[in-house]
Design a protein around this motif. Sequence first.
Motif, short mmCIF file in Angstrom:
data_model
loop_
_atom_site.label_atom_id
_atom_site.label_comp_id
_atom_site.label_asym_id
_atom_site.label_seq_id
_atom_site.Cartn_x
_atom_site.Cartn_y
_atom_site.Cartn_z
N LEU A 10 -6.51 1.58 -6.66
CA LEU A 10 -5.42 0.63 -6.86
C LEU A 10 -4.77 0.25 -5.54
CD1 LEU A 10 -3.80 2.18 -10.07
CD2 LEU A 10 -5.50 0.36 -9.90
N GLN B 111 5.64 0.50 -3.79
CA GLN B 111 4.47 0.16 -4.60
C GLN B 111 4.31 1.23 -5.68
OE1 GLN B 111 1.13 -0.29 -1.94
NE2 GLN B 111 1.91 -2.20 -1.07
N TYR C 174 2.35 2.44 -9.32
CA TYR C 174 1.12 2.27 -10.10
C TYR C 174 1.21 3.11 -11.37
CZ TYR C 174 -0.35 0.87 -5.42
OH TYR C 174 -0.43 0.27 -4.19
#
Length: 596
Positions: free
Chosen positions: A265, A251, A253
């Motif tokens: 987030l 993941q 960001y």
Amino acid sequence: MPIRQLPEDLINRIAAGEVVERPASVVKELVENAIDAGASRIVITTAAGGKGLMRIEDDGHGMDRADLLLSVERHATSKLSEDELDDIRTLGFRGEALASIGSVAELSIASRTAHAESGLRLEVRHGMRAGPVPLAMNRGTIVEVKNLFAHVPARLKFLKTDRAEAAAITDVVKRLAMANPAVHFVLNGTDRSPANWPAVTGTGALEARLGQVMGDDFAQNAVRLASSRHGVVVAGLAGLPTYTRANSLSQFYFVNGRSVRDKVLVGAIRAAYADYTFRDRFPVVALYIAVDPGEVDVNVHPAKAELRFRDAGAVRSAVIRAIGEALTAAGFKASDTVADDVLGAFTAPAYSAPAPQTMSTAAPMARSYDQSHHVEPATFARFDGFTEPSARIEAEPAPALSEYPLGTARAQMFDNFIIAQNGEGLLLVDQHAAHERLVYERFKAQLASGPVPSQSQLIPVVIELPEEDCARLEEAAPELEGFGLYLERFGPRAVAVRETPALLGNSDIDGLVRDVADGLAEWDSVAAISDRMEAIIARMACHGSVRSGRRLRVDEMNALLRDMEATPHSGQCIHGRPTYVELKKKDIERLFGRSR
């Protein structure tokens, strides 16, 4: 001990403790400087995990003599036009990285501007400066850092192995490359396999760069994000719910081009995928947020890895909405990696070549086989199971296969799996998992438009439960009526169910009520019912869906397929499992070796 003014060298070494955590921190600071300098190509070279050598070469604007001398001074920067920190549009702004690096390593900076006749080289060895001296070079800047922490053994012993430090550098460069697709990145060295990510521009540049760094597999199993809400622009790629990992390392960001770690987030991603993934699985996401620089504070972490949004709620809602809309638009699409898992589960029977036979023995063997294997047709009835097949074939005529993405039903296997065929291949559908998702989505739609319609029981269903469960259900009864479930206390150890959600039909009422009671005991709060709305609907949907072991008619199977095509998120059940697997014709041919 009296207070004293610390010497400059010690001040720099203390600052280095915040800025220079490990070799990857040095690479991050230097590559960010190159990006801020307008570089279109950046080459990173390392040795011994960065402890021996880190070399960053770029083709940016370069520095003249005055800038070169100032670059190694503390808090000297060209990135703040005014003395304000509420409009930062560059990756760096503090002006302390080079001074900190030079205090704990051997630092060399060579730079040349476009109009200079030659470059200049400046050296800083553990705080001592030498130069600059002329140097023949192309436009741009070359920064070399050698023997990091050689004079600070207390810091050196806390570094990890060369392989681990090299992997951390790779991760940093990967994130910088993902945030800057228009820049060509080259990463090489004696401690790693080389990586080369050419610059990409124009339409689809972001997706192309993500394919370079994260692999084409991710790009093929993700949906595109493109949304703007409350001044927050959300872009990037979000993996399909069936394309997940066992941890959150996949993941990424980015906020205004800066790679960050942010709880807002992370929470938004978790909320956006709450209906679609297992609790112990993590979706693969590359999320890009663009907001007004004045609405975000990047000066809250020494390494600028964290930030603070002025309106965190607006950012959270924008991210959840962008991902929700993208996944809804994807409809019933599921990850093609599921098909790869299925193909990997198939095993071909072992094959051994028959022993060679002579002409004299072949004929008698053939006659012997014919005689010993002659069976009357009636003898087949002796075998159990032929009259009760586990796979039931439907011979009804079907519409053209190309008309429906999920094809038409051909058979039902083990009374739980529907075999369908479309114009491109074969599909295997889990009827319970698929119908569970359909019921869940209908429940959500009905609940959003008002109370869920209910149907009365001809005779109230009395369910015996422990006294504490009965008390919880009695207390929660007004809230449960909004879900179409009407019940009341029936003595100290029982409840009577008068109405159930009409959408569930003739479901397992006993199991449904017991499941809801278990949920209330787990949440330990009646007020939590509204917060746990999705969980309650999920429990009801599970009890109201087509059960495993139920035989379906061909029209029922085809109706289920058509509903899946019309329902968002039907590619996975409410627990995150895939509802169907598609095997293309080429995949099936590969199983039999026909594609060779």
